[in-house]
Scaffold this active site. Sequence first.
Site, mmCIF file in Angstrom:
data_model
loop_
_atom_site.group_PDB
_atom_site.id
_atom_site.type_symbol
_atom_site.label_atom_id
_atom_site.label_comp_id
_atom_site.label_asym_id
_atom_site.label_seq_id
_atom_site.Cartn_x
_atom_site.Cartn_y
_atom_site.Cartn_z
ATOM 1 N N ILE A 103 -34.759 -10.128 -11.511
ATOM 2 C CA ILE A 103 -35.110 -10.881 -12.720
ATOM 3 C C ILE A 103 -34.574 -12.309 -12.559
ATOM 4 O O ILE A 103 -33.496 -12.505 -11.987
ATOM 5 C CB ILE A 103 -34.457 -10.219 -13.954
ATOM 6 C CG1 ILE A 103 -34.825 -8.756 -13.990
ATOM 7 C CG2 ILE A 103 -34.710 -11.008 -15.212
ATOM 8 C CD1 ILE A 103 -35.724 -8.274 -15.018
ATOM 9 N N THR A 163 -33.875 -15.318 -8.559
ATOM 10 C CA THR A 163 -33.703 -13.999 -9.167
ATOM 11 C C THR A 163 -32.332 -13.418 -8.862
ATOM 12 O O THR A 163 -31.666 -13.809 -7.902
ATOM 13 C CB THR A 163 -34.796 -13.024 -8.681
ATOM 14 O OG1 THR A 163 -34.693 -12.853 -7.270
ATOM 15 C CG2 THR A 163 -36.183 -13.547 -9.020
ATOM 16 N N ASP A 164 -31.926 -12.451 -9.687
ATOM 17 C CA ASP A 164 -30.653 -11.771 -9.504
ATOM 18 C C ASP A 164 -30.866 -10.440 -8.785
ATOM 19 O O ASP A 164 -31.969 -10.147 -8.309
ATOM 20 C CB ASP A 164 -29.939 -11.583 -10.851
ATOM 21 C CG ASP A 164 -30.738 -10.739 -11.837
ATOM 22 O OD1 ASP A 164 -31.672 -10.022 -11.422
ATOM 23 O OD2 ASP A 164 -30.419 -10.794 -13.039
ATOM 24 N N ALA A 165 -29.832 -9.621 -8.721
ATOM 25 C CA ALA A 165 -29.905 -8.343 -7.998
ATOM 26 C C ALA A 165 -30.926 -7.377 -8.600
ATOM 27 O O ALA A 165 -31.419 -6.486 -7.918
ATOM 28 C CB ALA A 165 -28.525 -7.685 -7.968
#
Length: 131
Positions: free
Chosen positions: A20, A15-17
């Site tokens: 997601i 996931t990203d920041a």
Amino acid sequence: MMVLEYLRKVNFYETDAQGIVHHSNYPRYFEEARGYYLESVGFPYPKLREQLNVDVVLLSLSVEYLKPVRFGDTLSIKFSLVQSDSYFFKFKYDVFVESSLCAVGETKHCCINRENRKVIKIPKELKERMK
């Protein structure tokens, strides 16, 4: 056309920041599904490489992102071989979380000889199992 389903849970590191799944992971998910496909037809990557002296290479990849996927979600990747001729083959992928379609994609591949790295016809043994 045979449709297979590959299930996997999303890991936190994917996931990203924003929490997601980062877009760069979808090609990996597709590769995992292809590996599952090759195992299901009796030709996992090590067998292709060792017995047939073949590598399967990626020629093109497309992904359309429809809905976000998050850490902890279980992905259902429904995929199938949609096209095949003597040299090339394509897979189509539909990525679901529960019953919601989150992404669609397609990949195109060919086989190469491991020694000289040249494109070859899909080996007869593999082609027969890909039907």
